[in-house]
Design a protein around this motif. Sequence first.
Motif, PDB file in Angstrom:
ATOM      1  N   GLU A  75       0.834  -1.215   0.000  1.00 42.02           N
ATOM      2  CA  GLU A  75       0.000   0.000   0.000  1.00 42.02           C
ATOM      3  C   GLU A  75       0.864   1.258   0.000  1.00 42.02           C
ATOM      4  O   GLU A  75       0.634   2.180  -0.780  1.00 42.02           O
ATOM      5  N   ARG A  76       1.853   1.284   0.841  1.00 41.21           N
ATOM      6  CA  ARG A  76       2.741   2.449   0.908  1.00 41.21           C
ATOM      7  C   ARG A  76       3.496   2.634  -0.403  1.00 41.21           C
ATOM      8  O   ARG A  76       3.637   3.744  -0.906  1.00 41.21           O
ATOM      9  N   MET A  77       3.983   1.533  -0.968  1.00 38.47           N
ATOM     10  CA  MET A  77       4.727   1.634  -2.213  1.00 38.47           C
ATOM     11  C   MET A  77       3.826   2.111  -3.357  1.00 38.47           C
ATOM     12  O   MET A  77       4.250   2.909  -4.198  1.00 38.47           O
ATOM     13  N   ALA A  78       2.575   1.654  -3.389  1.00 36.91           N
ATOM     14  CA  ALA A  78       1.638   2.107  -4.413  1.00 36.91           C
ATOM     15  C   ALA A  78       1.369   3.602  -4.258  1.00 36.91           C
ATOM     16  O   ALA A  78       1.366   4.340  -5.252  1.00 36.91           O
ATOM     17  N   ASN A  79       1.169   4.050  -3.032  1.00 37.44           N
ATOM     18  CA  ASN A  79       0.920   5.479  -2.787  1.00 37.44           C
ATOM     19  C   ASN A  79       2.137   6.321  -3.179  1.00 37.44           C
ATOM     20  O   ASN A  79       1.981   7.388  -3.774  1.00 37.44           O
ATOM     21  N   LYS A  80       3.318   5.849  -2.866  1.00 38.80           N
ATOM     22  CA  LYS A  80       4.530   6.581  -3.237  1.00 38.80           C
ATOM     23  C   LYS A  80       4.685   6.647  -4.763  1.00 38.80           C
ATOM     24  O   LYS A  80       5.099   7.670  -5.309  1.00 38.80           O
ATOM     25  N   THR A  81       4.328   5.572  -5.433  1.00 36.95           N
ATOM     26  CA  THR A  81       4.397   5.545  -6.892  1.00 36.95           C
ATOM     27  C   THR A  81       3.417   6.553  -7.485  1.00 36.95           C
ATOM     28  O   THR A  81       3.755   7.282  -8.429  1.00 36.95           O
ATOM     29  N   LEU A  82       2.211   6.613  -6.945  1.00 42.53           N
ATOM     30  CA  LEU A  82       1.218   7.574  -7.421  1.00 42.53           C
ATOM     31  C   LEU A  82       1.665   9.012  -7.187  1.00 42.53           C
ATOM     32  O   LEU A  82       1.395   9.892  -8.002  1.00 42.53           O
ATOM     33  N   GLU A  83       2.352   9.249  -6.077  1.00 41.35           N
ATOM     34  CA  GLU A  83       2.870  10.606  -5.793  1.00 41.35           C
ATOM     35  C   GLU A  83       3.871  11.051  -6.868  1.00 41.35           C
ATOM     36  O   GLU A  83       3.908  12.216  -7.214  1.00 41.35           O
ATOM     37  N   VAL A  84       4.658  10.125  -7.342  1.00 39.24           N
ATOM     38  CA  VAL A  84       5.670  10.460  -8.358  1.00 39.24           C
ATOM     39  C   VAL A  84       4.973  10.784  -9.665  1.00 39.24           C
ATOM     40  O   VAL A  84       5.280  11.696 -10.371  1.00 39.24           O
TER      41      VAL A  84
END
Length: 72
Positions: free
Chosen positions: A63-72
């Motif tokens: 979940e955190r990695m997906a959110n970080k990817t979306l932020e980029v």
Amino acid sequence: PAVQPRRGAYLEIVNKTRGGVLVEPYCSNDLSATLDALARNRAKLNELGRAGADGVRRLYNIERMANKTLEV
């Protein structure tokens, strides 16, 4: 626990998770001494293992990695 060279992304990951030990890059003496010390200290080995597993679950979960990817 991880034993990684003190360079690149390993610095950040090991420092954030507290689940390993950093050694001098390209230094087989440092690597072997670190592995030997960990093999002789089961309490430290277990502590690093628990910290690493907890840190990865907390910092690098899907979940955190997906959110970080979306932020980029």
